[in-house]
Design an enzyme around this catalytic site. Structure first.
Site: not given
Length: 599
Positions: A441-442
């Site tokens: 998610e980054g």
């Protein structure tokens, strides 16, 4: 494996004392009222489910993993039965639109439930988490027909959802994706391409799996401006929502991973699969962030879950394990040695785990209340204020809580010593499971660039100013409060340093934009330590007020004051090391020529 027990006393403190949940929930417009009786019932039942149903299958799932055979995936023993119980219990629809079978409760109660489920068994909980993102995305951007068919089944827990963003040649840079979407005569699209790292892309727990797939239509603009979002179900539903023919998609393989082995990570092949566009063509980036922002906060929660589970295991072990004598003399004179909890360094590790898990809980639940206000706030001004704070705090929460959550799980292994390195105790599993949280998610670096680039510099510093203004007001209000002034003095100092650092980096970036990139992670970590200091200062103020009011649970509130002081004395000083590193510039970061990295 540590025997997980839901921290209901601290959850109640955060909701009732720290956040004044009754005032919060009664202020929301459009959500069903979450009264005391309902809230307590939900948390207690979630605690039972976490402790009795999914915690016992966490260690075995790590050993067993998911099994792949000719495109089909079998989840670990007990996972399917637990998911059926979850669906039957109505958990999947708790915070979803009641028009499609949900209960329309505020999203923050979902964070409370997911903390307990995630701490008990993060790998299992991942199957449920992405469905919430799919429900929200379809609810905000889908057609009425899509809502009626897909949301009802996702909310009912008979279908699950995925996010299909990543491709082998591009990770976070989704603008480079190659998956194609070609419009068909019936209005559907033919989806062709391969996606990787797809959590829950194939499994045996649900009747249908709904993939939300990013793809590019012919003639679309280059980069992220030219991506669209499509619903691509495993089985194409009929008009009445029943399952129709199998779609042209398949799981090509599953990954052999470091951790979260009970959660399947798939390579998904779309071979001319039928898909249905969500929203308009070339608007997929906006819809993607509907899912991504929820996923980032959900991943921040993994930092809390790892810290809490590891702390519980380490604390129990430290009370029982006998080794050496206390420096100040025997504390267990009738035994051969003292329990290791008497030793200062073991106390340091346990206190670090304690203040991180309890601090993260208050910090993240507060952000969850902002999510509530952004959706159900009584006025547009309240909604916008909440949105601004969410935008600012989300990258900090995702990166900082996962980085320090991983540290907390490592400390759990250290408390156990050699036994912590052994699988059967479950402590090393928590390290492996939590390690991914800083990546998906980054990554931490991506979050740091989002914070310093888009949120701080991109707003002209306005989002930072709104947050630091809150800190300033708190410090002014409590600067003369007995017991709190030493905390507010340090907090005020760090608050000012945050602003000074921002001005310095903004000036340097005018000469060389690499200054922002080189300082970004240190900048985020400094902000994280300061934000958690603000959280602990507010916790201390809440605890002191309860003590002043004659609260019966005196020992609990006194422990909060001691924990706050520990954070300020032993953890917050790390922030200034990040400050110095950020101030030292990009020169030595960028000085080496690429060839000079060779050895």
């Amino acid at each position: 494996m540590p025997e997980y027990k839901s921290p209901l006393r601290d959850i109640r403190f955060v909701l009732e004392d720290y956040l004044d949940c009754n005032s919060h929930y009664s202020s929301l417009v459009g959500a069903n009222l979450l009264d005391d009786e309902t809230r307590v019932a939900i948390t207690q039942e979630a605690a039972k489910f976490a402790e009795n149903v999914i915690s016992p299958i966490s260690l075995s799932a790590d050993s067993e993993g998911c099994q792949f055979n000719d495109g089909e995936v079998k989840t670990p023993q007990g996972f399917k039965e637990a998911f059926s119980a979850y669906a039957e219990g109505g958990w999947a629809g708790m915070i979803s639109d009641e028009n499609y079978g949900g209960q329309n409760l505020p999203g923050s109660i979902g964070i409370v439930v997911n903390e307990m489920l995630g701490s008990a068994n993060w790998a299992w909980t991942m199957y449920t988490g992405l469905s919430f993102g799919a429900i929200k995305c379809i609810g905000e951007h889908g057609t009425e027909e899509q809502k009626n068919i897909y949301m009802a089944n996702l909310i009912g827990g008979t279908w699950t959802g995925t996010m299909c963003l990543t491709e082998s040649h591009c990770g976070s840079d989704v603008g480079l994706l190659k998956t194609k979407a070609e419009r068909q005569a019936d209005g559907s699209y033919q989806i062709t391409g391969t996606k990787i790292f797809i959590t829950g892309g194939e499994h045996d727990m649900a009747e249908n799996i709904v993939h939300l797939v990013l793809a590019r239509v012919p003639g679309a603009p280059a980069g992220s401006k030219g991506i669209s979002l499509f619903l691509v179900p495993k089985f194409i539903p009929n008009a009445d929502g029943s399952l129709g023919e199998r779609n042209q998609l398949s799981c090509g393989s599953i990954e052999k991973k470091m951790g979260i082995k009970g959660s399947v990570t798939c390579v998904m092949n779309f071979d001319g699969a039928k898909g249905f566009i969500v929203g308009a063509e070339n608007s997929g980036l906006m819809q993607m962030f509907t899912m991504m922002n929820d996923a980032r906060l959900g991943t921040a929660l993994q930092g809390l879950c790892g810290a809490e589970a590891s702390f519980q295991g380490a604390l129990a072990y430290a009370k029982e394990r006998l080794a050496m004598r206390a420096l100040t003399g025997p504390k267990n004179p009738d035994g051969p040695a003292d329990p290791i909890i008497v030793h200062p360094d073991v106390r340091r590790m346990l206190m670090t785990q304690k203040v991180l898990s309890e601090g993260f809980r208050a910090f993240l639940y507060g952000i969850a209340f902002d999510v509530d206000q952004s959706k159900f706030g009584a006025t547009d001004e309240i909604k916008q204020t909440a949105e601004d704070q969410l935008g600012f705090l989300t990258p900090i929460a995702k990166a900082f809580c996962t980085e320090l959550g991983l540290e907390a799980t490592n400390l759990g292994v250290q408390v156990f010593g050699g036994h912590g390195y052994i699988h059967e105790h479950g402590m090393e599993q928590l390290v492996r499971d939590t390690r991914i949280s800083t990546v998906y998610e980054g990554t931490t670096g991506i979050q740091a660039l989002d914070l310093i680039g888009r949120k701080v510099m991109g707003s002209g510093g306005e989002l930072l100013r709104k947050y630091t203004k809150q800190i300033h007001k708190f410090c002014e209000a409590h600067k003369d409060t007995d017991g709190l002034s030493p905390l507010t003095e340090k907090l005020a100092e760090h608050n000012k340093l945050w602003g000074d650092l921002t001005v310095h980096l903004g000036t340097k970036a005018g000469e060389n934009v690499d200054e922002l990139g080189a300082a970004s992670v240190d900048y985020l970590m400094f902000g994280g330590y300061t934000a958690l200091a603000f959280t602990w200062a507010k916790i201390a103020a809440t605890a002191q007020a309860k003590l002043d009011g004659g609260a019966e649970d005196k020992a609990f509130y006194e422990a909060k004051l001691i924990s706050a002081k520990f954070y300020f004395d032993k953890i917050l000083p790390r922030a200034k090391a990040h400050l110095e590193s950020a101030m030292n510039g990009a020169d030595t970061v960028m000085a080496l020529e690429e060839d000079a990295f060779a050895f």
